[in-house]
Design a protein around this motif. Structure first.
Motif, PDB file in Angstrom:
ATOM      1  N   GLU A  12       0.832  -1.208   0.000  1.00 30.77           N
ATOM      2  CA  GLU A  12       0.000   0.000   0.000  1.00 30.77           C
ATOM      3  C   GLU A  12       0.864   1.254   0.000  1.00 30.77           C
ATOM      4  OE1 GLU A  12      -2.554  -0.515   3.377  1.00 30.77           O
ATOM      5  OE2 GLU A  12      -3.900  -1.881   2.287  1.00 30.77           O
ATOM      6  N   ALA A  13       1.929   1.248   0.791  1.00 26.75           N
ATOM      7  CA  ALA A  13       2.845   2.396   0.829  1.00 26.75           C
ATOM      8  C   ALA A  13       3.519   2.584  -0.529  1.00 26.75           C
ATOM      9  CB  ALA A  13       3.887   2.220   1.929  1.00 26.75           C
ATOM     10  N   LEU A  14       3.956   1.499  -1.142  1.00 27.34           N
ATOM     11  CA  LEU A  14       4.580   1.589  -2.461  1.00 27.34           C
ATOM     12  C   LEU A  14       3.585   2.091  -3.498  1.00 27.34           C
ATOM     13  CD1 LEU A  14       7.020   1.158  -4.307  1.00 27.34           C
ATOM     14  CD2 LEU A  14       6.258  -1.210  -4.615  1.00 27.34           C
ATOM     15  N   THR A  15       2.341   1.624  -3.412  1.00 26.23           N
ATOM     16  CA  THR A  15       1.308   2.084  -4.348  1.00 26.23           C
ATOM     17  C   THR A  15       1.077   3.578  -4.201  1.00 26.23           C
ATOM     18  OG1 THR A  15       0.240  -0.086  -4.321  1.00 26.23           O
ATOM     19  CG2 THR A  15      -1.101   1.782  -5.050  1.00 26.23           C
ATOM     20  N   ARG A  16       0.968   4.064  -2.953  1.00 25.12           N
ATOM     21  CA  ARG A  16       0.806   5.506  -2.733  1.00 25.12           C
ATOM     22  C   ARG A  16       1.985   6.289  -3.312  1.00 25.12           C
ATOM     23  NH1 ARG A  16      -1.115   3.669   2.134  1.00 25.12           N
ATOM     24  NH2 ARG A  16       0.860   4.021   3.181  1.00 25.12           N
ATOM     25  N   GLU A  17       3.192   5.757  -3.101  1.00 20.90           N
ATOM     26  CA  GLU A  17       4.389   6.422  -3.617  1.00 20.90           C
ATOM     27  C   GLU A  17       4.368   6.472  -5.146  1.00 20.90           C
ATOM     28  OE1 GLU A  17       9.243   5.870  -3.691  1.00 20.90           O
ATOM     29  OE2 GLU A  17       8.060   4.649  -2.316  1.00 20.90           O
ATOM     30  N   VAL A  24       3.197  13.800 -10.019  1.00 17.76           N
ATOM     31  CA  VAL A  24       4.226  14.827 -10.244  1.00 17.76           C
ATOM     32  C   VAL A  24       4.857  14.631 -11.619  1.00 17.76           C
ATOM     33  CG1 VAL A  24       6.472  15.692  -9.470  1.00 17.76           C
ATOM     34  CG2 VAL A  24       4.690  15.180  -7.798  1.00 17.76           C
ATOM     35  N   GLY A  25       5.181  13.384 -11.942  1.00 19.07           N
ATOM     36  CA  GLY A  25       5.773  13.094 -13.248  1.00 19.07           C
ATOM     37  C   GLY A  25       4.842  13.449 -14.393  1.00 19.07           C
ATOM     38  N   GLY A  26       3.554  13.193 -14.209  1.00 26.69           N
ATOM     39  CA  GLY A  26       2.575  13.543 -15.254  1.00 26.69           C
ATOM     40  C   GLY A  26       2.540  15.041 -15.505  1.00 26.69           C
ATOM     41  N   ALA A  27       2.572  15.813 -14.416  1.00 25.45           N
ATOM     42  CA  ALA A  27       2.630  17.270 -14.577  1.00 25.45           C
ATOM     43  C   ALA A  27       3.923  17.669 -15.284  1.00 25.45           C
ATOM     44  CB  ALA A  27       2.528  17.950 -13.212  1.00 25.45           C
ATOM     45  N   GLY A  28       5.022  16.995 -14.936  1.00 21.86           N
ATOM     46  CA  GLY A  28       6.301  17.268 -15.587  1.00 21.86           C
ATOM     47  C   GLY A  28       6.278  16.925 -17.067  1.00 21.86           C
ATOM     48  N   VAL A  29       5.594  15.844 -17.423  1.00 22.16           N
ATOM     49  CA  VAL A  29       5.474  15.463 -18.837  1.00 22.16           C
ATOM     50  C   VAL A  29       4.715  16.533 -19.604  1.00 22.16           C
ATOM     51  CG1 VAL A  29       4.394  13.807 -20.426  1.00 22.16           C
ATOM     52  CG2 VAL A  29       5.714  12.980 -18.485  1.00 22.16           C
ATOM     53  N   TYR A  63      11.380  18.625  -9.357  1.00 24.92           N
ATOM     54  CA  TYR A  63      12.064  18.604  -8.065  1.00 24.92           C
ATOM     55  C   TYR A  63      11.156  19.159  -6.971  1.00 24.92           C
ATOM     56  CZ  TYR A  63      15.076  19.445  -4.153  1.00 24.92           C
ATOM     57  OH  TYR A  63      15.596  19.449  -2.867  1.00 24.92           O
ATOM     58  N   LEU A  64      10.524  20.270  -7.263  1.00 28.01           N
ATOM     59  CA  LEU A  64       9.627  20.874  -6.268  1.00 28.01           C
ATOM     60  C   LEU A  64       8.489  19.921  -5.906  1.00 28.01           C
ATOM     61  CD1 LEU A  64       9.494  24.500  -7.716  1.00 28.01           C
ATOM     62  CD2 LEU A  64      10.808  23.675  -5.737  1.00 28.01           C
ATOM     63  N   GLY A  65       7.916  19.278  -6.910  1.00 32.51           N
ATOM     64  CA  GLY A  65       6.831  18.333  -6.648  1.00 32.51           C
ATOM     65  C   GLY A  65       7.285  17.114  -5.868  1.00 32.51           C
ATOM     66  N   TYR A  66       8.429  16.580  -6.209  1.00 29.70           N
ATOM     67  CA  TYR A  66       8.920  15.400  -5.497  1.00 29.70           C
ATOM     68  C   TYR A  66       9.277  15.738  -4.053  1.00 29.70           C
ATOM     69  CZ  TYR A  66       9.230  13.089 -10.036  1.00 29.70           C
ATOM     70  OH  TYR A  66       8.945  12.553 -11.256  1.00 29.70           O
ATOM     71  N   ARG A  67       9.989  16.839  -3.851  1.00 25.26           N
ATOM     72  CA  ARG A  67      10.432  17.199  -2.509  1.00 25.26           C
ATOM     73  C   ARG A  67       9.253  17.559  -1.603  1.00 25.26           C
ATOM     74  NH1 ARG A  67      11.680  16.011   1.522  1.00 25.26           N
ATOM     75  NH2 ARG A  67      13.627  15.186   0.804  1.00 25.26           N
ATOM     76  N   TYR A  68       8.287  18.329  -2.115  1.00 25.32           N
ATOM     77  CA  TYR A  68       7.232  18.854  -1.255  1.00 25.32           C
ATOM     78  C   TYR A  68       5.900  18.117  -1.360  1.00 25.32           C
ATOM     79  CZ  TYR A  68      10.653  22.461  -0.547  1.00 25.32           C
ATOM     80  OH  TYR A  68      11.814  23.111  -0.228  1.00 25.32           O
ATOM     81  N   PHE A  69       5.808  17.097  -2.216  1.00 23.21           N
ATOM     82  CA  PHE A  69       4.581  16.317  -2.313  1.00 23.21           C
ATOM     83  C   PHE A  69       4.875  14.823  -2.193  1.00 23.21           C
ATOM     84  CE2 PHE A  69       1.417  14.088  -5.036  1.00 23.21           C
ATOM     85  CZ  PHE A  69       0.321  14.258  -4.206  1.00 23.21           C
TER      86      PHE A  69
END
Length: 169
Positions: A12-17, A24-29, A63-69
């Motif tokens: 479950e934790a891995l799925t959430r991650e 975040v990656g989708g927004a980056g794409v 980076y901002l999305g990964y660090r803060y979300f």
């Protein structure tokens, strides 16, 4: 906790991650493709250089999305080290992503807008697998168990305080 429930909890934790990483990656794409196509169609910059510009801009927003979300609860000590590793692995991802586009463009002469976007997308996909592994393993490391418990207790205490203050209304 039984072995089965421990496994379920880890999955479950891995799925959430993965979901957060994907958001975040989708927004980056989206950022990557918008910048790529704007640069490609509004300037005379060659296709791979336009892609590199787009990748660099998307990497900054990611980076901002990964660090803060996505990884906000992970170890926050050593930001210089974290940012250095993030940039190092991002450059490797940039080479993977744009290496595929370069090969298609200059190796096979597939340079139409549709072909460029297809191979850029393919490159992003392959590079994303590398980035996910490297970011979670080396850049945004998990907290040691004791610190994770303290961090979670602190978060829950703050959350409970917030809910008490908003329920007074």
């Amino acid at each position: 906790m039984s072995e089965r429930s421990a496994l379920r909890s880890r999955l479950e934790a891995l799925t959430r991650e993965v979901v957060k990483f994907g958001a975040v990656g989708g927004a980056g794409v989206v950022v990557n493709f918008v910048v790529f196509n704007l640069v490609r169609h509004l300037t005379e910059i060659p296709v791979v250089r336009a892609s590199i510009i787009a990748t660099v801009i998307a990497t900054g927003t990611n980076y901002l999305g990964y660090r803060y979300f996505t990884y906000r609860e992970r170890d926050k000590r050593g930001r210089t080290r974290e940012l250095s590793l993030f940039l190092l692995f991002s450059v490797v991802g940039l080479v993977i992503e744009n290496g595929i586009l370069y090969t298609a463009t200059y190796g096979f002469d597939w340079d139409s807008p549709l072909q460029s976007n297809f191979f850029k997308f393919l490159g992003i996909g392959v590079a994303t697998l590398f980035r996910f592994w490297s970011y979670r393993t080396w850049v945004f490391r998990t907290l040691p168990a004791r610190e994770a418990v303290v961090s979670a207790e602190s978060f829950l205490a703050d959350d409970s305080e917030r809910s008490r203050s908003t329920s007074r209304w």
